[in-house]
Design a protein around this motif. Structure first.
Motif, PDB file in Angstrom:
ATOM      1  N   LEU A   2       0.822  -1.208   0.000  1.00  0.00           N
ATOM      2  CA  LEU A   2       0.000   0.000   0.000  1.00  0.00           C
ATOM      3  C   LEU A   2       0.856   1.259   0.000  1.00  0.00           C
ATOM      4  CD1 LEU A   2      -2.956  -0.812   2.430  1.00  0.00           C
ATOM      5  CD2 LEU A   2      -2.727  -1.262  -0.010  1.00  0.00           C
ATOM      6  N   ALA A   3       1.967   1.240   0.728  1.00  0.00           N
ATOM      7  CA  ALA A   3       2.852   2.404   0.763  1.00  0.00           C
ATOM      8  C   ALA A   3       3.396   2.721  -0.628  1.00  0.00           C
ATOM      9  CB  ALA A   3       4.008   2.158   1.737  1.00  0.00           C
ATOM     10  N   LYS A   4       3.698   1.688  -1.375  1.00  0.00           N
ATOM     11  CA  LYS A   4       4.208   1.873  -2.738  1.00  0.00           C
ATOM     12  C   LYS A   4       3.148   2.517  -3.623  1.00  0.00           C
ATOM     13  CE  LYS A   4       6.364  -0.714  -6.538  1.00  0.00           C
ATOM     14  NZ  LYS A   4       6.807  -2.070  -6.986  1.00  0.00           N
ATOM     15  N   MET A   5       1.911   2.091  -3.500  1.00  0.00           N
ATOM     16  CA  MET A   5       0.826   2.666  -4.292  1.00  0.00           C
ATOM     17  C   MET A   5       0.607   4.135  -3.935  1.00  0.00           C
ATOM     18  SD  MET A   5      -1.878  -0.539  -4.188  1.00  0.00           S
ATOM     19  CE  MET A   5      -3.143   0.308  -5.130  1.00  0.00           C
ATOM     20  N   ILE A   6       0.636   4.439  -2.640  1.00  0.00           N
ATOM     21  CA  ILE A   6       0.437   5.824  -2.206  1.00  0.00           C
ATOM     22  C   ILE A   6       1.553   6.716  -2.738  1.00  0.00           C
ATOM     23  CG2 ILE A   6       0.378   7.359  -0.207  1.00  0.00           C
ATOM     24  CD1 ILE A   6      -0.916   5.055   1.375  1.00  0.00           C
TER      25      ILE A   6
ATOM     26  N   LEU B 240      -9.381  12.890  -4.160  1.00  0.00           N
ATOM     27  CA  LEU B 240      -8.064  12.449  -3.708  1.00  0.00           C
ATOM     28  C   LEU B 240      -8.012  10.928  -3.591  1.00  0.00           C
ATOM     29  CD1 LEU B 240      -5.259  13.278  -2.711  1.00  0.00           C
ATOM     30  CD2 LEU B 240      -6.201  13.458  -0.398  1.00  0.00           C
ATOM     31  N   ALA B 241      -9.078  10.331  -3.054  1.00  0.00           N
ATOM     32  CA  ALA B 241      -9.135   8.868  -2.944  1.00  0.00           C
ATOM     33  C   ALA B 241      -9.088   8.222  -4.320  1.00  0.00           C
ATOM     34  CB  ALA B 241     -10.400   8.449  -2.201  1.00  0.00           C
ATOM     35  N   HIS B 242      -9.781   8.822  -5.270  1.00  0.00           N
ATOM     36  CA  HIS B 242      -9.755   8.295  -6.638  1.00  0.00           C
ATOM     37  C   HIS B 242      -8.354   8.376  -7.226  1.00  0.00           C
ATOM     38  CE1 HIS B 242     -10.486   8.905 -11.121  1.00  0.00           C
ATOM     39  NE2 HIS B 242     -10.786   7.643 -10.884  1.00  0.00           N
ATOM     40  N   SER B 243      -7.666   9.493  -6.972  1.00  0.00           N
ATOM     41  CA  SER B 243      -6.319   9.660  -7.511  1.00  0.00           C
ATOM     42  C   SER B 243      -5.352   8.620  -6.957  1.00  0.00           C
ATOM     43  CB  SER B 243      -5.795  11.064  -7.180  1.00  0.00           C
ATOM     44  OG  SER B 243      -6.608  12.062  -7.762  1.00  0.00           O
ATOM     45  N   VAL B 244      -5.489   8.323  -5.661  1.00  0.00           N
ATOM     46  CA  VAL B 244      -4.530   7.428  -5.007  1.00  0.00           C
ATOM     47  C   VAL B 244      -4.882   5.959  -5.217  1.00  0.00           C
ATOM     48  CG1 VAL B 244      -3.579   6.743  -2.764  1.00  0.00           C
ATOM     49  CG2 VAL B 244      -3.887   9.163  -3.295  1.00  0.00           C
ATOM     50  N   SER B 245      -6.169   5.643  -5.194  1.00  0.00           N
ATOM     51  CA  SER B 245      -6.582   4.235  -5.268  1.00  0.00           C
ATOM     52  C   SER B 245      -6.987   3.787  -6.664  1.00  0.00           C
ATOM     53  CB  SER B 245      -7.753   3.982  -4.312  1.00  0.00           C
ATOM     54  OG  SER B 245      -8.930   4.623  -4.794  1.00  0.00           O
TER      55      SER B 245
ATOM     56  N   ALA C 246      -8.937   2.864  -0.685  1.00  0.00           N
ATOM     57  CA  ALA C 246     -10.118   3.714  -0.769  1.00  0.00           C
ATOM     58  C   ALA C 246     -10.924   3.673   0.527  1.00  0.00           C
ATOM     59  CB  ALA C 246     -10.991   3.292  -1.948  1.00  0.00           C
ATOM     60  N   VAL C 247     -11.067   2.469   1.099  1.00  0.00           N
ATOM     61  CA  VAL C 247     -11.847   2.310   2.325  1.00  0.00           C
ATOM     62  C   VAL C 247     -11.150   2.973   3.509  1.00  0.00           C
ATOM     63  CG1 VAL C 247     -12.670   0.625   4.011  1.00  0.00           C
ATOM     64  CG2 VAL C 247     -13.016   0.215   1.574  1.00  0.00           C
ATOM     65  N   LEU C 248      -9.839   2.742   3.643  1.00  0.00           N
ATOM     66  CA  LEU C 248      -9.114   3.233   4.806  1.00  0.00           C
ATOM     67  C   LEU C 248      -8.963   4.750   4.820  1.00  0.00           C
ATOM     68  CD1 LEU C 248      -6.255   0.573   5.060  1.00  0.00           C
ATOM     69  CD2 LEU C 248      -8.133   0.915   6.668  1.00  0.00           C
ATOM     70  N   GLY C 249      -8.795   5.342   3.649  1.00  0.00           N
ATOM     71  CA  GLY C 249      -8.445   6.749   3.608  1.00  0.00           C
ATOM     72  C   GLY C 249      -9.581   7.734   3.550  1.00  0.00           C
ATOM     73  N   THR C 250     -10.714   7.341   3.006  1.00  0.00           N
ATOM     74  CA  THR C 250     -11.731   8.332   2.680  1.00  0.00           C
ATOM     75  C   THR C 250     -12.332   9.005   3.909  1.00  0.00           C
ATOM     76  OG1 THR C 250     -12.271   7.012   0.724  1.00  0.00           O
ATOM     77  CG2 THR C 250     -13.814   8.746   1.340  1.00  0.00           C
ATOM     78  N   ASP C 251     -12.990   8.253   4.763  1.00  0.00           N
ATOM     79  CA  ASP C 251     -13.660   8.845   5.925  1.00  0.00           C
ATOM     80  C   ASP C 251     -12.673   9.482   6.897  1.00  0.00           C
ATOM     81  OD1 ASP C 251     -16.016   7.994   4.878  1.00  0.00           O
ATOM     82  OD2 ASP C 251     -16.598   6.741   6.565  1.00  0.00           O
ATOM     83  N   SER C 252     -11.547   8.827   7.104  1.00  0.00           N
ATOM     84  CA  SER C 252     -10.610   9.325   8.109  1.00  0.00           C
ATOM     85  C   SER C 252     -10.022  10.672   7.702  1.00  0.00           C
ATOM     86  CB  SER C 252      -9.501   8.296   8.365  1.00  0.00           C
ATOM     87  OG  SER C 252      -8.819   7.983   7.166  1.00  0.00           O
ATOM     88  N   ILE C 253      -9.630  10.812   6.433  1.00  0.00           N
ATOM     89  CA  ILE C 253      -9.062  12.094   5.996  1.00  0.00           C
ATOM     90  C   ILE C 253     -10.147  13.153   5.888  1.00  0.00           C
ATOM     91  CG2 ILE C 253      -7.802  13.290   4.171  1.00  0.00           C
ATOM     92  CD1 ILE C 253      -6.329  10.761   3.542  1.00  0.00           C
ATOM     93  N   LEU C 254     -11.298  12.778   5.329  1.00  0.00           N
ATOM     94  CA  LEU C 254     -12.394  13.738   5.200  1.00  0.00           C
ATOM     95  C   LEU C 254     -12.786  14.300   6.568  1.00  0.00           C
ATOM     96  CD1 LEU C 254     -15.642  13.143   3.073  1.00  0.00           C
ATOM     97  CD2 LEU C 254     -15.602  14.552   5.117  1.00  0.00           C
ATOM     98  N   GLY C 255     -13.058  13.402   7.500  1.00  0.00           N
ATOM     99  CA  GLY C 255     -13.487  13.840   8.821  1.00  0.00           C
ATOM    100  C   GLY C 255     -12.427  14.649   9.545  1.00  0.00           C
ATOM    101  N   SER C 256     -11.160  14.241   9.419  1.00  0.00           N
ATOM    102  CA  SER C 256     -10.087  14.946  10.121  1.00  0.00           C
ATOM    103  C   SER C 256      -9.885  16.347   9.570  1.00  0.00           C
ATOM    104  CB  SER C 256      -8.790  14.130  10.037  1.00  0.00           C
ATOM    105  OG  SER C 256      -8.931  12.885  10.683  1.00  0.00           O
ATOM    106  N   LEU C 257      -9.947  16.507   8.251  1.00  0.00           N
ATOM    107  CA  LEU C 257      -9.846  17.846   7.660  1.00  0.00           C
ATOM    108  C   LEU C 257     -11.023  18.719   8.092  1.00  0.00           C
ATOM    109  CD1 LEU C 257      -7.539  16.712   5.830  1.00  0.00           C
ATOM    110  CD2 LEU C 257      -8.564  18.012   3.961  1.00  0.00           C
TER     111      LEU C 257
END
Length: 345
Positions: free
Chosen positions: A96-100, A143-148, A204-215
């Motif tokens: 996953l780190a490589k993909m990001i 952003l999730a679409h771009s990364v995933s 996509a699952v891990l990043g979306t809600d956590s980043i959205l909510g935190s921002l």
């Protein structure tokens, strides 16, 4: 407070409660320990006496007990590093780190362009605005679409695949999430390189809600910390000041001591990362965890915040939060479903 541990992270009295308890507190309601001390939280994350919760095993137990097919949830969990240890954890994390890393630059360029457009539209003129669907959700979905490589859609009741980690989630919503993840897996198989489909879904699952909510919550915290100030006058900071992930859990694999408390083998400790909201701004990076399971998305999330903050700092309007509502049927995340603001000169 003992009767409301399930939603402690949404209580107005939570910070006082955190400060009153330096040792872990047993919750009869949750059948686990609750830990609030910052040093203790970090020590447990790094300790070899504790491991992450086996989310795949939890899904399997639900399937066996209730006889429901949660195959898509299990497939997504099997690509995530947060529920396993050892070599399997290292391999999943590296993948996953490589993909990001490969997709961050392009993703952030699109994020910045969209943020400039949406901030000007909603915060660059006098009036009223709703910022979850108007600003934060489209930014993070892009952003999730771009990364995933996967395009997630807005859901009318904010049902989200991320809620697979919520142990209090009802069966019907769990079934709906399984279907939702099934659709994401099909999309990933159609659009992603061979062998990357389930890893893309997990991103996509891990990043979306956590980043959205935190921002979104960091935006609210900064606005409320500077009442009456123009956006250009606010000290936005280099790091997120709030988190949408108020706690994580660890299970003791052997008898262990936490502060003055003896934790038995098999007992779970809920670590309240939200406690770091009480620390100085430059110490709140601890929201992302520490040790071998520190959040892979930390750099991306903080970069997104710095990019958004730089855009906000150029706007000469005053913003006040008029209505903030959180997602219903959510016992795990701090996820805003509605944010109404007033914009004034």
């Amino acid at each position: 407070m003992n009767d409301s541990h399930l939603l402690l992270h949404r209580s107005d009295a939570r910070y006082a409660y955190y400060g009153q308890n330096s040792d872990p507190v047993w919750s009869d309601q949750l059948k686990c320990w609750l830990a609030f001390d910052p040093a203790l939280i970090q020590d447990i994350q790094k300790s070899q006496a504790f491991r992450v919760v086996d989310h795949t095993g939890e899904a399997e137990r639900i399937k066996q007990k209730l006889g429901v097919d949660l195959g898509h949830i299990e497939a997504a969990l099997n690509a995530m590093p947060l529920g396993v240890e050892g070599e399997e954890h290292a391999q999943r994390r590296k993948r996953l780190a490589k993909m990001i890393a490969a997709r961050t630059d392009a993703g952030m360029a699109r994020f910045q362009a969209m943020a400039e457009e949406l901030c000007a539209l909603h915060l660059g003129r006098v009036g009223k605005a709703e910022l979850v669907q108007g600003l934060f959700e489209p930014l993070i979905l892009e952003l999730a679409h771009s990364v995933s490589g996967i395009r997630l859609q807005h859901n009318a009741d904010f049902l989200s695949p991320t809620q697979i980690f919520d142990k209090a989630l009802g069966l019907n919503r769990r079934r709906l999430i399984n279907e939702q993840i099934g659709s994401l897996r099909q999309q990933a198989r159609d659009k992603c390189p061979a062998g990357e489909a389930d890893s893309a879904v997990s991103l996509a699952v891990l990043g979306t809600d956590s980043i959205l909510g935190s921002l979104a919550l960091s935006f609210v915290e900064r606005i409320n910390a500077h009442p009456g100030s123009k956006l250009s006058e606010i000290g936005w900071g280099e790091k997120l000041s709030r988190t949408a992930v108020p706690f994580i859990e660890r299970v003791a694999i052997e008898p262990a001591r936490a502060g003055r408390v003896e934790i038995k083998q098999g007992e779970i400790v809920r670590l309240y990362l939200d406690r770091f909201s009480m620390e100085p701004l430059d110490s709140r990076d601890a929201f992302f965890g520490s040790g071998r399971h520190a959040c892979l998305g930390r750099s991306l999330a903080q970069q997104a915040w710095r990019t958004l903050a730089a855009i906000l700092a150029r706007l000469e309007y005053r913003v006040s939060i008029e209505n903030l509502q959180y997602r219903e049927a959510d016992c795990m995340f701090m996820f805003p479903r509605l944010m109404e603001v007033a914009v004034n000169a």
